[in-house]
Design a protein around this motif. Structure first.
Motif, PDB file in Angstrom:
ATOM      1  N   GLU A 192       0.821  -1.206   0.000  1.00  0.00           N
ATOM      2  CA  GLU A 192       0.000   0.000   0.000  1.00  0.00           C
ATOM      3  C   GLU A 192       0.856   1.259   0.000  1.00  0.00           C
ATOM      4  O   GLU A 192       2.001   1.239   0.457  1.00  0.00           O
ATOM      5  CB  GLU A 192      -0.908   0.040   1.241  1.00  0.00           C
ATOM      6  CG  GLU A 192      -1.898  -1.089   1.338  1.00  0.00           C
ATOM      7  CD  GLU A 192      -2.755  -1.007   2.594  1.00  0.00           C
ATOM      8  OE1 GLU A 192      -3.765  -1.729   2.665  1.00  0.00           O
ATOM      9  OE2 GLU A 192      -2.421  -0.206   3.501  1.00  0.00           O
ATOM     10  N   SER A 236      -6.147  -0.568  -6.678  1.00  0.00           N
ATOM     11  CA  SER A 236      -7.447  -0.100  -6.212  1.00  0.00           C
ATOM     12  C   SER A 236      -7.217   1.033  -5.227  1.00  0.00           C
ATOM     13  O   SER A 236      -6.083   1.295  -4.802  1.00  0.00           O
ATOM     14  CB  SER A 236      -8.240  -1.236  -5.546  1.00  0.00           C
ATOM     15  OG  SER A 236      -7.546  -1.738  -4.414  1.00  0.00           O
ATOM     16  N   LYS A 260      -8.794   3.284  -1.731  1.00  0.00           N
ATOM     17  CA  LYS A 260      -9.689   3.383  -0.586  1.00  0.00           C
ATOM     18  C   LYS A 260      -9.635   4.817  -0.082  1.00  0.00           C
ATOM     19  O   LYS A 260      -8.569   5.320   0.263  1.00  0.00           O
ATOM     20  CB  LYS A 260      -9.257   2.415   0.524  1.00  0.00           C
ATOM     21  CG  LYS A 260     -10.128   2.491   1.770  1.00  0.00           C
ATOM     22  CD  LYS A 260      -9.634   1.538   2.846  1.00  0.00           C
ATOM     23  CE  LYS A 260     -10.475   1.655   4.118  1.00  0.00           C
ATOM     24  NZ  LYS A 260      -9.982   0.755   5.195  1.00  0.00           N
ATOM     25  N   TRP A 261     -10.794   5.487  -0.044  1.00  0.00           N
ATOM     26  CA  TRP A 261     -10.881   6.874   0.405  1.00  0.00           C
ATOM     27  C   TRP A 261     -11.297   6.932   1.864  1.00  0.00           C
ATOM     28  O   TRP A 261     -12.090   6.116   2.336  1.00  0.00           O
ATOM     29  CB  TRP A 261     -11.907   7.650  -0.441  1.00  0.00           C
ATOM     30  CG  TRP A 261     -11.518   7.807  -1.863  1.00  0.00           C
ATOM     31  CD1 TRP A 261     -11.898   7.027  -2.917  1.00  0.00           C
ATOM     32  CD2 TRP A 261     -10.666   8.820  -2.400  1.00  0.00           C
ATOM     33  NE1 TRP A 261     -11.344   7.492  -4.088  1.00  0.00           N
ATOM     34  CE2 TRP A 261     -10.579   8.586  -3.799  1.00  0.00           C
ATOM     35  CE3 TRP A 261      -9.966   9.890  -1.848  1.00  0.00           C
ATOM     36  CZ2 TRP A 261      -9.825   9.393  -4.646  1.00  0.00           C
ATOM     37  CZ3 TRP A 261      -9.221  10.687  -2.691  1.00  0.00           C
ATOM     38  CH2 TRP A 261      -9.156  10.449  -4.065  1.00  0.00           C
TER      39      TRP A 261
END
Length: 458
Positions: A323, A358, A360-361
């Motif tokens: 990440e 992908s 993620k907010w």
């Protein structure tokens, strides 16, 4: 009613005004620390008693947090609401203070007389400039030149959790023709300033996710998606080579500065070299084609505040991280809508995600619109002329790069424009050790408010 006699009274009672300010500064009203909850009650009680001492109908109003102080005085002419806050920041690190932060004193600082102590500038000293101006009016004339509501908060330095509910519950009582806010500074020494626009804010945070686990860079280096590489490419796409934000639709609602405001800003005494040099810069690095003050006050920004991922410990770890993370803030101006800005920023970023990535907010992050005052209202020009008369220098309408939420709340909840007039200096060290407020700022601040009240009452 004679203004000159009020100004004379302020001059004669300067020592008394300073003594009263010192009494208030001794109260350790640190709002963010529960250990000082009683001190905040004490500060509110002190202000109620002080307002009552010269005939103001004032009382302490309890909230789930620290109390509000509300006072009223009837009068002819317009109705103004004055806002200030009596709570202060913590004093840490205590060892950097030259004296006890709650043992205030008048000191000589390079030939300038200053009031040294926590809250001297932010915001007790500023608050008391208005109170003392009103005291002088009452002492000389037995009344005030207009109807006034006093509204003092005790949680400004800790996020104001009780403010919005209190304002909504008491909207009918707090409503006025215009609000006056003192929690601001002068654009340059000796240059009286009225803040007429404040930038809004949008905060975003996202995580770009690649492989389902951290990978060995020997086994997967060169073949696996590296989230740090991908997020770096996305960040670099947010601006073009001129410093302009590249997000399509980002500038919707942005307006150019009027020629008259540009004139005031160009002659306001702002020292660009000092502003940049004080933080180790030699040139402005923002959007090309705009002055430094335009960039600071009237142009939107998209800033990367944090960018991280992978291994950050000592030595080396040969890893491709799973990440990468990014924090973004946007300063908003004019009629920019934070909901729209969030939408177009997310669309820009998501469109640039590589295959196998992908996002993620963090949906807990929110935003607020800019506050732009209607300086065409006659009160603004009347106040500007009053300040010019006191300081013997043209007062200017300025912008502010940051945000003061109360100004927007007055507009949204009470339907009032606000004039932000303060007399702090950039070197007042607010929120830092050795906070100070110039005696001249305090003295001429009182005289300035006396003039402003007289001008608004005409």
């Amino acid at each position: 009613m004679s203004l000159s006699s009020v100004l004379e009274k302020i001059d004669q009672d300067l020592d008394g005004a300073l003594e009263r300010l010192m009494d208030l500064l001794r109260i350790q009203s640190i709002s963010t620390d529960p250990a000082y909850a009683q001190n905040c009650q004490d500060a509110a009680d002190w202000l109620v008693a002080d307002l009552k001492s010269f005939g103001i109908n004032a009382e302490k109003r309890q909230t789930p947090g620290h109390p509000m102080v509300v006072g009223h005085v009837e009068g002819d002419g317009p109705h103004v609401l004055f806002y200030g806050h009596y709570d202060v920041q913590p004093v840490d690190p205590l060892n950097l203070w030259h004296r006890d932060p709650f043992d205030p004193a008048i000191e000589d600082a390079d030939g300038v007389k200053v009031i040294r102590g926590r809250g001297a500038s932010d915001d007790k000293g500023q608050l008391m400039t208005f109170v003392e101006a009103c005291r002088a009016w009452k002492s000389v004339h037995g009344t005030l030149p207009c109807r006034i509501t006093f509204f003092f908060e005790g949680e400004e330095e800790s996020g104001s959790p009780s403010l919005i509910p209190f304002m909504k519950e008491n909207a009918a009582e707090l409503g006025a023709d215009i609000a006056l806010i003192c929690d601001t500074s002068m654009v340059a020494p000796g240059v009286p300033s009225i803040a007429s626009q404040l930038r809004g804010m949008l905060k975003e945070e996202f995580t770009l996710i690649g492989p389902k686990m951290d990978l060995h860079s020997g086994h997967y280096g060169g073949t696996a998606l590296n989230p740090l590489h991908a997020i770096s490419a996305i960040v670099s796409s947010l601006h073009d080579e001129t410093g302009r934000v590249s997000v399509e639709g980002f500038y919707e609602g942005v307006h150019e500065v009027s020629d008259e405001l540009k004139r005031q800003w160009e002659t306001c005494g702002f020292d660009e070299d000092d502003y940049l040099g004080s933080v180790g810069m030699s040139k402005a690095h923002g959007e090309a084609g705009y002055s430094t003050l335009e960039l600071q006050w009237a142009r939107p920004t998209l800033e990367v505040n944090g960018l991280w991922g992978g291994y950050n410990g000592a030595g080396s770890k040969t890893v491709i991280p799973s990440e990468a993370h990014c924090k973004i803030t946007c300063r908003l101006v004019g009629d920019m809508d934070p909901v729209h800005v969030r939408s177009v920023v997310r669309k820009h970023i998501e469109a640039r995600l590589p295959q196998d990535a992908s996002i993620k907010w963090d949906n807990d992050i929110d935003g607020a619109k800019a506050s732009v005052m209607n300086i065409n209202r006659p009160e603004f020009e009347a106040a500007r002329q009053a300040l010019s008369d006191e300081w013997d220098r043209e007062a200017v309408f300025v912008g502010m790069g940051g945000s003061i939420p109360i100004a927007g709340l007055f507009k949204d909840i009470l339907g009032m424009d606000a004039m932000l007039i303060g007399f702090a200096q950039d070197d007042d060290r607010i929120h830092s050790p050795n906070e100070k407020y110039n005696v001249e700022s305090f003295h001429k601040g009182m005289r300035s408010w006396a003039r402003v009240l007289e001008a608004l009452s005409r």
